[in-house]
Write an enzyme that holds these catalytic residues in place. Structure first.
Site, PDB file in Angstrom:
ATOM      1  N   SER A 302      28.051  66.106  83.712  1.00 51.92           N
ATOM      2  CA  SER A 302      28.590  66.626  84.963  1.00 51.92           C
ATOM      3  C   SER A 302      29.699  65.738  85.525  1.00 51.92           C
ATOM      4  O   SER A 302      30.752  65.591  84.921  1.00 51.92           O
ATOM      5  CB  SER A 302      27.430  66.808  85.954  1.00 51.92           C
ATOM      6  OG  SER A 302      27.839  67.473  87.118  1.00 51.92           O
ATOM      7  N   ASP A 313      42.046  62.654  79.365  1.00 47.73           N
ATOM      8  CA  ASP A 313      43.150  63.608  79.334  1.00 47.73           C
ATOM      9  C   ASP A 313      44.435  63.016  79.904  1.00 47.73           C
ATOM     10  O   ASP A 313      45.546  63.356  79.472  1.00 47.73           O
ATOM     11  CB  ASP A 313      42.789  64.869  80.114  1.00 47.73           C
ATOM     12  CG  ASP A 313      41.880  65.797  79.328  1.00 47.73           C
ATOM     13  OD1 ASP A 313      41.556  65.465  78.166  1.00 47.73           O
ATOM     14  OD2 ASP A 313      41.497  66.853  79.869  1.00 47.73           O
ATOM     15  N   LYS A 327      28.256  69.407  80.136  1.00 45.02           N
ATOM     16  CA  LYS A 327      27.978  70.279  81.279  1.00 45.02           C
ATOM     17  C   LYS A 327      29.275  70.513  82.042  1.00 45.02           C
ATOM     18  O   LYS A 327      29.774  69.633  82.723  1.00 45.02           O
ATOM     19  CB  LYS A 327      26.935  69.668  82.210  1.00 45.02           C
ATOM     20  CG  LYS A 327      26.617  70.536  83.425  1.00 45.02           C
ATOM     21  CD  LYS A 327      25.564  69.865  84.306  1.00 45.02           C
ATOM     22  CE  LYS A 327      25.210  70.731  85.517  1.00 45.02           C
ATOM     23  NZ  LYS A 327      26.310  70.797  86.498  1.00 45.02           N
TER      24      LYS A 327
END
Length: 574
Positions: A302, A313, A327
């Site tokens: 999460s 990223d 998740k």
């Protein structure tokens, strides 16, 4: 045939859920609101009929809660009903605050007697200051015996408004005066999400974050600022292992410590347009240049995955460890009548590259009823980081530097399951009061390990006898199929002798993992959670991998595809 109340709730559920299926064709001609109203009417009427005519009395609360939970359980594991009695606990997890004594509890059965034990007072908590210790068995609260109580019942009695008084009586093992009573006040307990921060491996500023609550971002920022003041710190490691997540905003703010203000971190997309939202960092960063590594494992989920995935990223951090949980779903809470709550999945989240990290497709099942994965290795779409590195959707966050978790051996599991390490920690600290070295210096010596081996009673130690069980099954199969003769039986006997457990040998064989368990229990009793973390990172494969990556010239830049800056021209002739 007589029915039992055990199956009554399931009768309600199946009947209620089966009716919409039977009427599905008719529903095509009416709008969704009308269909929902009709099915609710059917369910309401069905329950009233059962309540009126069923032969036995129906437990209304249990039946309806079972029906609700079965319906929600068919959706995904994160959408859940929180009845009024559990809302306080839910809010505690979200805010990191509650009124109580500040301790974990452990429910267990020892020598046939069930009891609830103190298993870890928070450092500086009322419980710790009063003198309660891990291993204490609670026998009375405010004069009421706790015999037969569950941990939930004990927890409920220990919690309460701050500044209210209580007395707790315990049995303390390995103490001559074993019955002890402590009298103190409850307080507002604030759970510190940063278990420990400090300098390790000569030049690494290390921060261990255990959860994402309302205090997480500020605690991480404060720790980072303090570490940067130390001239030794050249690199930062953020440890998110076994961090199951929490508040999304905390993840955005923590990413904001390391990237420019206004950087997009997350997009939420749901069926309802109102649930769509873009999150950007809103504060000035602490440092956008210092080399950064994030540690993850299969327990990182999460908000942990938002943090690690966004930093990956954005090519701001190297991710070290093993693949995260996967998740990519966002939950929100809705108020219900009578002080209940619904925690419902409202959206999926997408990190800066545009990828979704959700592992399981809860809307799609296999023939055997298990859920399908959102992608496979062959179908996972490729996305790109800020510097053009390939990353793939689904299946969690894959680390840049892979360090697989060591497999948990059965004997280690057996020790943890039956609390041998917990009980030994209690005994060792009781017998070595004031002799335990600081976390950075403590090691499980040969003497301590041998004490632990002597502490285990071979007559009481229970193995998971998988090899013996499978061998016995194979022996029966060989007999049934006509392969058993004197020669075959002799081979089975020889193999059985080879597979016999040797406790002393097994303990020595898995000393590293067992010593870790022992050390954690001893540290917890003397130096609390910060001591556990500080001691554990002395021998840590992931930290070693991060250290090697940081210290290898050019490796950090290579992994993140950071192009070398052009060298400045020197004045004068070239």
């Amino acid at each position: 045939m007589k029915k039992t109340l055990k199956y009554l709730a399931w009768t309600l559920i199946v009947s209620a859920l089966a009716v919409p299926v039977a009427l599905a064709d008719d529903d095509k001609t009416v709008n969704d609101d009308a269909a929902v109203a009709r099915h609710l009417d059917i369910f309401n009427t069905l329950y009233k009929e059962l309540n009126t005519f069923y032969v036995d009395t129906i437990d209304a609360q249990k039946a309806i809660e079972n029906a609700i939970n079965a319906m929600l359980g068919d959706i995904d594991p994160y959408t859940e009903y929180i009845p009024a009695k559990e809302t306080d606990e839910f809010m505690t997890i979200s805010t990191g605050e509650y009124g109580g004594i500040g301790s974990y509890l452990l429910e267990r059965t020892v020598d046939g007697k069930k009891g609830v034990y103190i298993s870890g007072p928070y450092e500086g908590s009322p419980a710790a200051r009063a003198g309660l210790r891990s291993g204490d068995r609670i026998i009375m609260i405010d004069g009421d015996s706790t015999a037969g109580w569950t941990s939930d019942q004990v927890s409920k009695r220990l919690k309460g408004q701050a500044n209210t008084h209580l007395t707790v009586t315990v049995v303390r093992p390995y103490d001559e005066d074993s019955i002890k009573t402590f009298s103190f006040n409850r307080e507002t307990i604030s759970v510190n999400p940063v278990a420990y921060y400090g300098v390790t491996r000569d030049n690494i500023g290390y921060i261990c974050l255990t959860t994402f609550n309302e205090k997480s971002a500020q605690q991480v920022r404060d720790a980072l600022i303090e570490l940067k003041k130390d001239p030794r710190v050249k690199n930062i490691v953020l440890d998110l292992r076994s961090n199951g997540g929490g508040i999304v905003e905390g993840a955005i703010q923590i990413v904001g410590c390391f990237v420019p203000k206004g950087t997009q971190v997350l997009q939420m997309r749901g069926r309802d347009k109102s649930s769509e939202r873009t999150y950007k960092t809103t504060v000035e960063p602490v440092d956008t240049e210092i080399p950064l590594a994030v540690l993850i494992d299969g327990g990182s989920a999460s908000a942990s995955e938002i943090t690690a995935g966004a930093l990956q990223d954005l090519d701001r951090a190297v991710i070290v460890g093993s693949r995260s949980f996967g998740k990519g779903l966002v939950q929100s809470t809705r108020s219900l009548p009578y002080d209940g709550m619904l925690k419902v999945t409202i959206a999926k989240y997408y990190i800066p590259s545009g990828r979704l990290i959700q592992e399981v497709d809860y809307g799609n099942r296999n023939d055997d009823g298990t859920y399908k994965k959102t992608t496979t290795d062959s179908t996972a779409r490729v996305f790109y980081t800020a510097h053009g590195r390939e990353v793939r959707e689904g299946g969690g966050i894959n680390p840049d530097v892979k360090v697989e978790q060591r497999e948990l051996k059965r004997i280690v599991y057996n020790i943890m399951r039956d609390q041998w390490d917990f009980d030994f920690g209690t005994k060792y600290v009781a017998e070595h009061e004031g002799e335990i070295p600081e976390p950075a210096d403590f090691v499980v010596t040969d003497e301590i390990f041998n004490e632990f081996k002597a502490f285990i009673n071979p007559e009481k130690f229970e193995y998971d006898k998988v090899c013996e069980q499978q061998l016995a099954t194979l022996r029966k199969t060989a007999t049934a199929e006509g392969y058993m003769n004197d020669s075959t039986a002799a081979q089975f006997d020889r193999l059985e002798a080879m597979l016999k457990h040797d406790l002393d040998h097994d303990l020595d064989l898995h000393r590293r993992d067992i010593a870790f368990l022992i050390g954690q229990e001893i540290m917890d009793r003397v130096y609390y959670q910060h001591g556990q973390v500080q001691n554990s990172i002395k021998d840590d494969d992931l930290l070693d991998a991060a250290k090697k990556m940081f210290d290898t010239p050019g490796e950090y830049a290579r992994i993140l595809n950071i192009k070398a800056k052009p060298a400045k021209k020197k004045k004068g002739k070239q």
